[in-house]
Scaffold this active site. Sequence first.
Site, short mmCIF file in Angstrom:
data_model
loop_
_atom_site.label_atom_id
_atom_site.label_comp_id
_atom_site.label_asym_id
_atom_site.label_seq_id
_atom_site.Cartn_x
_atom_site.Cartn_y
_atom_site.Cartn_z
N HIS A 26 0.83 -1.21 0.00
CA HIS A 26 0.00 0.00 0.00
C HIS A 26 0.87 1.26 0.00
O HIS A 26 1.59 1.53 0.95
CB HIS A 26 -0.88 -0.03 1.25
CG HIS A 26 -1.86 1.08 1.32
ND1 HIS A 26 -1.85 2.05 2.29
CD2 HIS A 26 -2.91 1.38 0.50
CE1 HIS A 26 -2.84 2.89 2.10
NE2 HIS A 26 -3.51 2.51 1.02
N ARG A 27 0.80 2.02 -1.09
CA ARG A 27 1.67 3.19 -1.31
C ARG A 27 3.14 2.77 -1.28
O ARG A 27 4.01 3.55 -0.87
CB ARG A 27 1.41 4.30 -0.27
CG ARG A 27 -0.06 4.63 -0.09
CD ARG A 27 -0.29 5.74 0.91
NE ARG A 27 -1.70 5.82 1.32
CZ ARG A 27 -2.17 6.59 2.27
NH1 ARG A 27 -1.36 7.40 2.92
NH2 ARG A 27 -3.46 6.60 2.56
N GLU A 53 0.22 -0.61 -4.70
CA GLU A 53 -0.85 0.37 -4.90
C GLU A 53 -0.21 1.74 -4.79
O GLU A 53 0.70 1.94 -3.97
CB GLU A 53 -1.91 0.19 -3.81
CG GLU A 53 -3.14 1.10 -3.97
CD GLU A 53 -3.13 2.34 -3.11
OE1 GLU A 53 -4.16 3.01 -3.07
OE2 GLU A 53 -2.09 2.66 -2.46
N ASP A 55 -1.17 6.25 -5.45
CA ASP A 55 -2.21 7.27 -5.67
C ASP A 55 -1.71 8.27 -6.69
O ASP A 55 -0.57 8.72 -6.60
CB ASP A 55 -2.50 8.01 -4.35
CG ASP A 55 -2.89 7.06 -3.25
OD1 ASP A 55 -4.01 6.52 -3.30
OD2 ASP A 55 -2.06 6.83 -2.34
N HIS A 68 -0.75 11.15 -2.40
CA HIS A 68 -2.06 10.81 -1.87
C HIS A 68 -2.97 12.02 -1.66
O HIS A 68 -4.11 12.05 -2.12
CB HIS A 68 -1.90 10.05 -0.55
CG HIS A 68 -3.20 9.67 0.08
ND1 HIS A 68 -3.92 10.53 0.90
CD2 HIS A 68 -3.95 8.54 -0.01
CE1 HIS A 68 -5.03 9.94 1.30
NE2 HIS A 68 -5.07 8.73 0.76
N GLU A 128 -4.49 4.10 -8.16
CA GLU A 128 -5.72 4.71 -7.64
C GLU A 128 -5.82 6.15 -8.13
O GLU A 128 -4.94 6.97 -7.91
CB GLU A 128 -5.76 4.68 -6.11
CG GLU A 128 -7.11 5.23 -5.66
CD GLU A 128 -7.24 5.55 -4.19
OE1 GLU A 128 -6.51 5.00 -3.35
OE2 GLU A 128 -8.12 6.39 -3.89
N LYS A 130 -7.03 9.69 -7.91
CA LYS A 130 -7.52 10.69 -6.95
C LYS A 130 -7.87 11.93 -7.75
O LYS A 130 -7.06 12.36 -8.60
CB LYS A 130 -6.44 11.04 -5.94
CG LYS A 130 -6.00 9.90 -5.03
CD LYS A 130 -6.97 9.67 -3.90
CE LYS A 130 -6.39 8.76 -2.83
NZ LYS A 130 -7.43 8.14 -2.01
N ASP A 250 0.63 -1.74 4.41
CA ASP A 250 1.85 -0.93 4.50
C ASP A 250 3.04 -1.81 4.86
O ASP A 250 4.19 -1.38 4.75
CB ASP A 250 1.71 0.14 5.60
CG ASP A 250 0.48 1.01 5.41
OD1 ASP A 250 0.09 1.26 4.25
OD2 ASP A 250 -0.10 1.45 6.43
O1 G3P Z 1 -6.69 1.76 -2.59
C1 G3P Z 1 -6.98 1.44 -1.27
C2 G3P Z 1 -6.75 2.62 -0.34
O2 G3P Z 1 -5.50 3.16 -0.61
C3 G3P Z 1 -7.81 3.68 -0.44
O3 G3P Z 1 -7.70 4.66 0.54
O4 G3P Z 1 -7.05 6.85 1.43
O5 G3P Z 1 -5.41 5.02 1.45
O6 G3P Z 1 -6.04 6.11 -0.68
P1 G3P Z 1 -6.50 5.70 0.68
CA CA Z 2 -4.78 4.77 -2.13
#
Ligand code: G3P
Ligand code: CA
Length: 267
Positions: A26-27, A53, A55, A68, A128, A130, A250
């Site tokens: 995640h990120r 993943e 953003d 993000h 993702e 945004k 993470d």
């Molecule tokens: O893509 C899953 C998650 O990352 C969505 O929420 O706020 O972490 O971008 P956020």
């Molecule tokens: Ca995200």
Amino acid sequence: MRGKGWEPWKPGLKLPLPGLPRVVAHRGASADAPENTLAAFRLARERGATMVELDTRLTRDGVLVVIHDSTLDRTTDGHGRVIETDAARIAALDAGSWFDPRFRGEAVPTLEAALELLARLGMGVNVELKADPGQERRTGAEAARLIERVWPAEGPPVLLSSFAEEALAAARREAPDLPRGLLRERAGPDWREALERLACTTLHLGRGHLDEETLRELVREAVPVLVYTVNDPAEARRLFDRGVRAVFSDRPEAIAPVAPPLPHAWS
Ligand code: G3P
Ligand code: CA
């Protein structure tokens, strides 16, 4: 054609989704490196992750960058809104020091630079989208165009996702074969209609709002459910046991050991 074998979900159809791992970083490996930086993506690879993943959002001059928040303040030494700042100014910012002085000089990557690195590392990616209000269509279309241009056709999986349905719809118009995931905090009563309307492959849900009954229904209907953000291995194991296909973490290296193996045909 990208996303080969990643068809849109249809009721009860069990999608194999080759290349989708159990754990998506995640990120990047964002517990130990500044989120959404090339350093975090490299560290995720070093820690054994095969997909990240990230953003992305637009700058004032229409460049997709990997960050993000809608503002620069939390994760860089700059200030102000990304959508009101030119890409060249963002490129000069430090996106590492806020996390740890060891990462001083780490930049906000462009989406293009991030995709180039990930393709070189052989890693899959969930992009993702945004978007500030009013930017949804442009963001979806620009991202789809960029991915079509730079992502290797026979490369690892690439999956678009967004809370913004307009962004997903725009990406679909631009590149219908790019797999899409619908991102929601909770599934909501209309999840089925929304997945079908946007021809999405996956449904990405927040861990805090996942009730047993909805999850049972989703699993019964063979919806590939991905849950964010899961950093506790025991919780991840419970989710996998209940039929969740993958989690965003993470700390991908902490989750991988508890993930049940995928059927051979899916990997
Ligand atoms: O893509 C899953 C998650 O990352 C969505 O929420 O706020 O972490 O971008 P956020
Ligand atoms: Ca995200």
